[in-house]
Design an enzyme around this catalytic site. Sequence first.
Site, PDB file in Angstrom:
ATOM      1  N   GLY A 113      -0.161  -0.219   8.520  1.00  5.69           N
ATOM      2  CA  GLY A 113       1.187   0.173   8.936  1.00  5.69           C
ATOM      3  C   GLY A 113       2.034   0.637   7.765  1.00  5.69           C
ATOM      4  O   GLY A 113       1.522   1.187   6.792  1.00  5.69           O
ATOM      5  N   GLU A 114       3.355   0.430   7.887  1.00  5.32           N
ATOM      6  CA  GLU A 114       4.386   0.751   6.884  1.00  5.32           C
ATOM      7  C   GLU A 114       4.325   2.197   6.383  1.00  5.32           C
ATOM      8  O   GLU A 114       4.746   2.500   5.268  1.00  5.32           O
ATOM      9  CB  GLU A 114       4.325  -0.228   5.709  1.00  5.32           C
ATOM     10  CG  GLU A 114       3.074  -0.205   4.865  1.00  5.32           C
ATOM     11  CD  GLU A 114       3.021  -1.327   3.832  1.00  5.32           C
ATOM     12  OE1 GLU A 114       2.557  -1.066   2.708  1.00  5.32           O
ATOM     13  OE2 GLU A 114       3.441  -2.452   4.151  1.00  5.32           O
ATOM     14  N   GLY A 115       3.798   3.110   7.200  1.00  8.59           N
ATOM     15  CA  GLY A 115       3.761   4.523   6.827  1.00  8.59           C
ATOM     16  C   GLY A 115       2.579   4.920   5.973  1.00  8.59           C
ATOM     17  O   GLY A 115       2.472   6.081   5.569  1.00  8.59           O
ATOM     18  N   PRO A 120       0.801  -1.231   0.000  1.00  9.20           N
ATOM     19  CA  PRO A 120       0.000   0.000   0.000  1.00  9.20           C
ATOM     20  C   PRO A 120       0.830   1.276   0.000  1.00  9.20           C
ATOM     21  O   PRO A 120       0.540   2.212  -0.749  1.00  9.20           O
ATOM     22  CB  PRO A 120      -0.839  -0.127   1.278  1.00  9.20           C
ATOM     23  CG  PRO A 120      -0.992  -1.594   1.476  1.00  9.20           C
ATOM     24  CD  PRO A 120       0.321  -2.186   1.024  1.00  9.20           C
TER      25      PRO A 120
END
Length: 380
Positions: A322-324, A100
């Site tokens: 997550g992951e920014g 994403p």
Amino acid sequence: MSSLNLDDFSDLIERPDSGVRRDAEERRERLAVPPGALGRLDELGEWLSAAQGAVPVRAVERPRVVLFAGDHGVAELGVSGRAAGTAHELVRSVLDGASPVAVLARRTGVPVRVVDAGLECDPGLLPEDVVRHRVRRGSGRIDVEDALTPEEAERAVRLGVAIADEEADAGTDLVVLGDLSVGGTTPAATLVAALCGTDASVVTGRGGAGIDDLAWMRKCAAIRDSLRRARPVLGDQLALLTAVGGADLAATTGFLLQAAVRRMPVILDGVVSAACALVAQRAAFRAPDWWLAGQVSGEPAQAKALDRMALEPLLEHGVTVGEGTGALLALPLVQAAAALAAELPERPDPVGSDDGSEAGDTAPAGAGSESVTSTGGQTG
């Protein structure tokens, strides 16, 4: 004995320029759009203006996503929706453009940087520019052992400091900060519980991948046991990261502190970056003035950490991946606030309103279109 003391950052970090912020607020009062009509965008524009030391605010033209990656030994207990030691798969998905955050970054033209601080994988599985900074292979199981050695904790913090310096030197004007981890929400929740003085059940969430009730109970027990190890070292932030943090969390903490030193604004993503921010706040109380909370992740530990730092999230879309990703979604809002603050016209001054001239006099050329430039001052 470590030569690094996180408390030293307190003397290096200044608040965004309050004088510039007042100038930005006064400029906002003069704009043709009525004050308050743009809601929180006004506040964002003024905050960014103070961070830049410039009125009108400059556009955010060189943002960057920075993701610190690591595996956590506590994931072996089945506290994550992903198998232990598989964070490298998350990294590969980002690098391949299939995650994403990678999709959004590609769409918005924002470069993504991944830093391997503590992945549990063969370095040959990933590019050299990702793995070359690795502090150690995975982090210890924090319910029964330290996450890091003191030397590794110092190396990880210094890694974060170095990455912040590299970004600032390269002209990055705003960082979207996130993590790529498996098991990372467990040490994050432990840090928040320890620093806020709460019980494990208050901060235990279900993580980005989601877990069932049985896994939640295992996670709650792991945080409870980890808290017993964290509480004796609460007075020393580096020792706390050593005991119950991890290489990626320590690096993120160092990054946040040095970003504030370098006056580089940061948008926080989820519970991991929020927990690291809380550790950094303990070391330098002015540091949170340089950060924005991008989104509500739904993790109870994130909500408690942001409340403790008085950071109000910009978005609430239920993004848990997550992951920014959530923080990157907030970036266009910050860019919009900067554009509106800089480009909306000011109201024309009534003739004779501020120079003592009589009604009907002809105003000199350029009246009513004063250009306000950077003041560049600093306050402590």
